[in-house]
Write a protein that holds these residues in place. Structure first.
Motif, PDB file in Angstrom:
ATOM      1  N   ASN A  12       0.818  -1.209   0.000  1.00  0.00           N
ATOM      2  CA  ASN A  12       0.000   0.000   0.000  1.00  0.00           C
ATOM      3  C   ASN A  12       0.856   1.265   0.000  1.00  0.00           C
ATOM      4  O   ASN A  12       0.477   2.281  -0.591  1.00  0.00           O
ATOM      5  CB  ASN A  12      -0.950   0.025   1.199  1.00  0.00           C
ATOM      6  CG  ASN A  12      -1.739   1.310   1.226  1.00  0.00           C
ATOM      7  OD1 ASN A  12      -1.511   2.169   2.055  1.00  0.00           O
ATOM      8  ND2 ASN A  12      -2.645   1.453   0.275  1.00  0.00           N
ATOM      9  N   GLU A  13       1.983   1.214   0.665  1.00  0.00           N
ATOM     10  CA  GLU A  13       2.926   2.342   0.630  1.00  0.00           C
ATOM     11  C   GLU A  13       3.220   2.708  -0.824  1.00  0.00           C
ATOM     12  O   GLU A  13       3.191   3.865  -1.202  1.00  0.00           O
ATOM     13  CB  GLU A  13       4.227   1.892   1.282  1.00  0.00           C
ATOM     14  CG  GLU A  13       4.729   2.571   2.541  1.00  0.00           C
ATOM     15  CD  GLU A  13       4.077   3.864   2.926  1.00  0.00           C
ATOM     16  OE1 GLU A  13       4.425   4.894   2.318  1.00  0.00           O
ATOM     17  OE2 GLU A  13       3.250   3.862   3.839  1.00  0.00           O
ATOM     18  N   ARG A  14       3.457   1.716  -1.612  1.00  0.00           N
ATOM     19  CA  ARG A  14       3.777   1.958  -3.023  1.00  0.00           C
ATOM     20  C   ARG A  14       2.554   2.463  -3.774  1.00  0.00           C
ATOM     21  O   ARG A  14       2.649   3.375  -4.589  1.00  0.00           O
ATOM     22  CB  ARG A  14       4.288   0.671  -3.684  1.00  0.00           C
ATOM     23  CG  ARG A  14       5.588   0.184  -3.081  1.00  0.00           C
ATOM     24  CD  ARG A  14       6.103  -1.040  -3.776  1.00  0.00           C
ATOM     25  NE  ARG A  14       6.464  -0.739  -5.163  1.00  0.00           N
ATOM     26  CZ  ARG A  14       7.037  -1.607  -5.979  1.00  0.00           C
ATOM     27  NH1 ARG A  14       7.312  -2.822  -5.559  1.00  0.00           N
ATOM     28  NH2 ARG A  14       7.332  -1.273  -7.212  1.00  0.00           N
ATOM     29  N   TYR A  15       1.405   1.869  -3.477  1.00  0.00           N
ATOM     30  CA  TYR A  15       0.177   2.282  -4.167  1.00  0.00           C
ATOM     31  C   TYR A  15      -0.149   3.756  -3.911  1.00  0.00           C
ATOM     32  O   TYR A  15      -0.480   4.513  -4.820  1.00  0.00           O
ATOM     33  CB  TYR A  15      -1.004   1.412  -3.716  1.00  0.00           C
ATOM     34  CG  TYR A  15      -2.334   2.026  -4.081  1.00  0.00           C
ATOM     35  CD1 TYR A  15      -2.808   1.943  -5.389  1.00  0.00           C
ATOM     36  CD2 TYR A  15      -3.083   2.730  -3.149  1.00  0.00           C
ATOM     37  CE1 TYR A  15      -3.996   2.548  -5.748  1.00  0.00           C
ATOM     38  CE2 TYR A  15      -4.273   3.347  -3.492  1.00  0.00           C
ATOM     39  CZ  TYR A  15      -4.732   3.245  -4.793  1.00  0.00           C
ATOM     40  OH  TYR A  15      -5.895   3.861  -5.157  1.00  0.00           O
ATOM     41  N   ALA A  16      -0.045   4.159  -2.635  1.00  0.00           N
ATOM     42  CA  ALA A  16      -0.479   5.506  -2.230  1.00  0.00           C
ATOM     43  C   ALA A  16       0.287   6.603  -2.964  1.00  0.00           C
ATOM     44  O   ALA A  16      -0.219   7.714  -3.131  1.00  0.00           O
ATOM     45  CB  ALA A  16      -0.346   5.651  -0.716  1.00  0.00           C
ATOM     46  N   ARG A  17       1.469   6.288  -3.425  1.00  0.00           N
ATOM     47  CA  ARG A  17       2.274   7.297  -4.137  1.00  0.00           C
ATOM     48  C   ARG A  17       1.629   7.741  -5.436  1.00  0.00           C
ATOM     49  O   ARG A  17       1.833   8.858  -5.886  1.00  0.00           O
ATOM     50  CB  ARG A  17       3.665   6.736  -4.446  1.00  0.00           C
ATOM     51  CG  ARG A  17       4.539   6.641  -3.221  1.00  0.00           C
ATOM     52  CD  ARG A  17       5.919   6.092  -3.593  1.00  0.00           C
ATOM     53  NE  ARG A  17       6.400   5.272  -2.497  1.00  0.00           N
ATOM     54  CZ  ARG A  17       7.130   4.179  -2.633  1.00  0.00           C
ATOM     55  NH1 ARG A  17       7.493   3.752  -3.824  1.00  0.00           N
ATOM     56  NH2 ARG A  17       7.519   3.494  -1.587  1.00  0.00           N
ATOM     57  N   THR A  18       0.864   6.857  -6.043  1.00  0.00           N
ATOM     58  CA  THR A  18       0.243   7.219  -7.327  1.00  0.00           C
ATOM     59  C   THR A  18      -1.284   7.192  -7.257  1.00  0.00           C
ATOM     60  O   THR A  18      -1.957   7.202  -8.284  1.00  0.00           O
ATOM     61  CB  THR A  18       0.698   6.252  -8.443  1.00  0.00           C
ATOM     62  OG1 THR A  18       0.356   4.923  -8.033  1.00  0.00           O
ATOM     63  CG2 THR A  18       2.186   6.351  -8.687  1.00  0.00           C
ATOM     64  N   HIS A  19      -1.819   7.151  -6.038  1.00  0.00           N
ATOM     65  CA  HIS A  19      -3.268   7.096  -5.861  1.00  0.00           C
ATOM     66  C   HIS A  19      -3.951   8.282  -6.539  1.00  0.00           C
ATOM     67  O   HIS A  19      -3.536   9.417  -6.376  1.00  0.00           O
ATOM     68  CB  HIS A  19      -3.593   7.095  -4.365  1.00  0.00           C
ATOM     69  CG  HIS A  19      -5.044   7.244  -4.076  1.00  0.00           C
ATOM     70  ND1 HIS A  19      -5.966   6.261  -4.365  1.00  0.00           N
ATOM     71  CD2 HIS A  19      -5.750   8.266  -3.528  1.00  0.00           C
ATOM     72  CE1 HIS A  19      -7.173   6.677  -4.009  1.00  0.00           C
ATOM     73  NE2 HIS A  19      -7.069   7.881  -3.503  1.00  0.00           N
ATOM     74  N   ARG A  21      -7.306  10.374  -6.602  1.00  0.00           N
ATOM     75  CA  ARG A  21      -8.492  10.621  -5.782  1.00  0.00           C
ATOM     76  C   ARG A  21      -9.729  10.790  -6.668  1.00  0.00           C
ATOM     77  O   ARG A  21      -9.702  11.556  -7.624  1.00  0.00           O
ATOM     78  CB  ARG A  21      -8.272  11.887  -4.954  1.00  0.00           C
ATOM     79  CG  ARG A  21      -9.430  12.252  -4.081  1.00  0.00           C
ATOM     80  CD  ARG A  21      -9.091  13.459  -3.217  1.00  0.00           C
ATOM     81  NE  ARG A  21     -10.259  13.922  -2.504  1.00  0.00           N
ATOM     82  CZ  ARG A  21     -11.135  14.800  -2.993  1.00  0.00           C
ATOM     83  NH1 ARG A  21     -10.955  15.319  -4.189  1.00  0.00           N
ATOM     84  NH2 ARG A  21     -12.190  15.162  -2.284  1.00  0.00           N
TER      85      ARG A  21
END
Ligand SMILES: [Zn+2]
Length: 165
Positions: A12-19, A21
């Motif tokens: 998720n750390e990696r995902y949140a970088r390109t999330h 909204r």
């Protein structure tokens, strides 16, 4: 003690970088997809959709039970879903189990999965589509059935209702 969920936090750390909204829960393409929980299926990618395009309901065997009916009715009334695709798939473990196996697996927990003990996804799918077509809340919603082939990645639409609905 090793934490069996550590990989998920790191992922998720990696995902949140390109999330990206999204402001609305209403699916941009008005679509609800019901499909199986099978790990080989990525419903959005299979249908070339993006996050935010569709609501996705995942249940063993893509079986239309009371909860699926409830959620689709909710999706139609609250989230303005105006088309439903029920996507079964080939080689579905949930469709192969028998009623006895489901009962044994549930260990007393009340579950609704019907062991169908059959190999043909289309027969099960047809029964599920008939059930959806009788749902009052979905009277005006076009409904289609499809089978996803886990070998080729192709989706074949097998039944379609409702361009006239
Ligand atoms: Zn399955």
């Amino acid at each position: 003690m090793t934490d069996v969920f550590t990989d998920l936090a790191a992922g998720n750390e990696r995902y949140a970088r390109t999330h990206r909204r999204l402001s609305s829960a209403v699916p941009a393409r008005g679509l609800a997809v019901v499909t199986c929980m099978d790990a080989r299926i990525d419903p959005l990618r299979v249908l070339h959709l993006r996050v935010g395009d569709a609501v996705v309901l995942r249940v063993a065997g893509a079986q239309v039970d009371e909860m699926v009916l409830r959620d689709l009715s909710l999706a139609a009334s609250v989230l303005h879903v105006d088309r439903v695709l029920v996507m079964a798939h080939t080689d579905c473990a949930a469709n192969k189990v028998t009623a006895e196996e489901v009962l044994a697996a549930s260990e007393g927990v009340a579950i609704q999965l019907t062991g169908r003990g059959e190999r043909n996804p289309e027969e099960a799918l047809n029964r599920d589509l008939d059930r959806l077509l009788r749902a009052p809340a979905l009277r005006r919603v076009p409904i289609a059935g499809a089978v996803y082939d886990v070998v080729t990645g192709r989706v074949r639409i097998t039944r379609r209702h409702g361009d006239e609905r």
